[in-house]
Motif scaffolding. Structure first.
Motif, PDB file in Angstrom:
ATOM      1  N   ARG A  25       0.833  -1.210   0.000  1.00 55.72           N
ATOM      2  CA  ARG A  25       0.000   0.000   0.000  1.00 55.72           C
ATOM      3  C   ARG A  25       0.865   1.256   0.000  1.00 55.72           C
ATOM      4  O   ARG A  25       0.538   2.236  -0.675  1.00 55.72           O
ATOM      5  CB  ARG A  25      -0.965  -0.009   1.193  1.00 55.72           C
ATOM      6  CG  ARG A  25      -2.109  -1.018   1.044  1.00 55.72           C
ATOM      7  CD  ARG A  25      -3.210  -0.764   2.039  1.00 55.72           C
ATOM      8  NE  ARG A  25      -2.812  -1.058   3.399  1.00 55.72           N
ATOM      9  CZ  ARG A  25      -2.883  -2.266   3.956  1.00 55.72           C
ATOM     10  NH1 ARG A  25      -3.330  -3.292   3.250  1.00 55.72           N
ATOM     11  NH2 ARG A  25      -2.512  -2.446   5.203  1.00 55.72           N
ATOM     12  N   ARG A  26       1.970   1.228   0.714  1.00 56.15           N
ATOM     13  CA  ARG A  26       2.890   2.369   0.670  1.00 56.15           C
ATOM     14  C   ARG A  26       3.477   2.541  -0.729  1.00 56.15           C
ATOM     15  O   ARG A  26       3.812   3.648  -1.153  1.00 56.15           O
ATOM     16  CB  ARG A  26       4.030   2.206   1.675  1.00 56.15           C
ATOM     17  CG  ARG A  26       3.597   2.260   3.116  1.00 56.15           C
ATOM     18  CD  ARG A  26       4.658   2.840   4.021  1.00 56.15           C
ATOM     19  NE  ARG A  26       4.821   4.278   3.814  1.00 56.15           N
ATOM     20  CZ  ARG A  26       5.598   5.054   4.555  1.00 56.15           C
ATOM     21  NH1 ARG A  26       6.305   4.523   5.545  1.00 56.15           N
ATOM     22  NH2 ARG A  26       5.699   6.347   4.314  1.00 56.15           N
ATOM     23  N   THR A  70      -4.408   8.660   7.485  1.00 55.15           N
ATOM     24  CA  THR A  70      -3.127   8.020   7.178  1.00 55.15           C
ATOM     25  C   THR A  70      -2.204   8.016   8.379  1.00 55.15           C
ATOM     26  O   THR A  70      -2.233   8.929   9.211  1.00 55.15           O
ATOM     27  CB  THR A  70      -2.399   8.707   6.001  1.00 55.15           C
ATOM     28  OG1 THR A  70      -2.040  10.050   6.365  1.00 55.15           O
ATOM     29  CG2 THR A  70      -3.253   8.712   4.751  1.00 55.15           C
ATOM     30  N   PRO A  72       2.033   6.271   9.222  1.00 49.79           N
ATOM     31  CA  PRO A  72       3.119   5.398   8.771  1.00 49.79           C
ATOM     32  C   PRO A  72       3.235   4.126   9.599  1.00 49.79           C
ATOM     33  O   PRO A  72       4.103   3.288   9.324  1.00 49.79           O
ATOM     34  CB  PRO A  72       4.366   6.279   8.946  1.00 49.79           C
ATOM     35  CG  PRO A  72       4.019   7.183  10.082  1.00 49.79           C
ATOM     36  CD  PRO A  72       2.535   7.448   9.943  1.00 49.79           C
ATOM     37  N   PRO A  91      -1.477   3.861   4.757  1.00 52.48           N
ATOM     38  CA  PRO A  91      -0.214   4.523   5.073  1.00 52.48           C
ATOM     39  C   PRO A  91       0.074   5.563   3.994  1.00 52.48           C
ATOM     40  O   PRO A  91      -0.371   5.406   2.849  1.00 52.48           O
ATOM     41  CB  PRO A  91       0.804   3.380   5.018  1.00 52.48           C
ATOM     42  CG  PRO A  91       0.224   2.424   4.022  1.00 52.48           C
ATOM     43  CD  PRO A  91      -1.275   2.522   4.182  1.00 52.48           C
ATOM     44  N   PRO A  93       2.083   7.266   1.029  1.00 56.99           N
ATOM     45  CA  PRO A  93       2.992   6.629   0.074  1.00 56.99           C
ATOM     46  C   PRO A  93       4.421   7.095   0.295  1.00 56.99           C
ATOM     47  O   PRO A  93       4.677   8.142   0.895  1.00 56.99           O
ATOM     48  CB  PRO A  93       2.466   7.106  -1.281  1.00 56.99           C
ATOM     49  CG  PRO A  93       1.847   8.434  -0.984  1.00 56.99           C
ATOM     50  CD  PRO A  93       1.233   8.291   0.388  1.00 56.99           C
ATOM     51  N   TRP A  94       5.351   6.306  -0.212  1.00 54.03           N
ATOM     52  CA  TRP A  94       6.726   6.765  -0.251  1.00 54.03           C
ATOM     53  C   TRP A  94       6.813   7.978  -1.171  1.00 54.03           C
ATOM     54  O   TRP A  94       5.913   8.243  -1.961  1.00 54.03           O
ATOM     55  CB  TRP A  94       7.636   5.650  -0.733  1.00 54.03           C
ATOM     56  CG  TRP A  94       7.871   4.604   0.319  1.00 54.03           C
ATOM     57  CD1 TRP A  94       8.306   4.804   1.592  1.00 54.03           C
ATOM     58  CD2 TRP A  94       7.663   3.195   0.189  1.00 54.03           C
ATOM     59  NE1 TRP A  94       8.383   3.614   2.269  1.00 54.03           N
ATOM     60  CE2 TRP A  94       8.011   2.606   1.428  1.00 54.03           C
ATOM     61  CE3 TRP A  94       7.236   2.368  -0.857  1.00 54.03           C
ATOM     62  CZ2 TRP A  94       7.940   1.238   1.658  1.00 54.03           C
ATOM     63  CZ3 TRP A  94       7.171   1.007  -0.634  1.00 54.03           C
ATOM     64  CH2 TRP A  94       7.512   0.448   0.615  1.00 54.03           C
TER      65      TRP A  94
END
Length: 202
Positions: A25-26, A70, A72, A91, A93-94
């Motif tokens: 998901r990230r 959201t 982390p 989470p 995103p990167w």
């Protein structure tokens, strides 16, 4: 059964499959969509609990499909999903540009409310919010943000007058700073109706 499931969320480490799903998901592997959403970001359940009255006010005052929540932390996302089953819980995103772009296109946030630690969300997401005209509110701020964060905010709600002065010295206009005190206390997560203080905070 619900209490047992919540106890597991609060104490257990994610399984290998859960960890992989969280990382995917990230990395942008999710189907969540919204026509428009109000985005609330924090790290820990305590952060979301501190802002619970603000969340109530947002839900009643702003017409959106769903909240976008959201964190982390896998544990916090699991905790949120159990309490907000009809909202989008992910989470962040990167920071790679394609992942950030997909996140904004699919979830279409109108406003971002960061509770507590702003640094964990990542500068690429904040910069994309600024370019896209997404209103960014920093809530329950307990320490001055890094200089990279300063241009990305629209309003800072801080705990003390001393902190307000420190943030003003970073170049944040005083008209954009509000001293609201700490949102944290002994109240239960879902306690009571939203009050005027919570509305003024946001």
């Amino acid at each position: 059964e619900g209490a047992l499931r919540q106890s597991r969320i609060e104490t257990a480490e994610p399984s290998g499959a859960e960890r992989l799903a969280f990382l995917r998901r990230r990395g942008g592997v999710y189907l969540n969509r919204s026509r428009r959403s109000i985005w609330v970001h924090a790290r820990d359940p305590e952060d979301f609990g501190a802002a619970s009255r603000v969340l109530k006010w947002i839900r009643g005052a702003v017409a959106t499909d769903r909240l976008l929540l959201t964190s982390p932390s896998w544990r916090t996302c699991s905790w949120l999903a159990a309490r907000f089953p009809n909202d989008n819980v992910l989470p962040p995103p990167w920071g790679a540009r394609p992942l950030v772009g997909r996140f904004y296109r699919q979830l279409r946030p109108l406003m971002l409310v960061c509770v507590g630690d702003i640094e964990g969300i990542g500068i690429p997401l904040l910069e994309r919010a600024r370019r896209g005209g997404v209103f960014v509110a920093l809530v329950d701020v307990a320490a001055p943000p890094s200089p990279a964060v300063v241009p990305c905010r629209d309003v800072c709600c801080v705990r003390t007058a001393e902190l307000a002065e420190a943030i003003a010295e970073l170049g944040v206009p005083r008209a954009r700073i509000r001293v609201t005190g700490s949102l944290r206390g002994d109240a239960a997560f879902d306690a009571g109706p939203c009050d005027d203080v919570s509305q003024r905070t946001i």
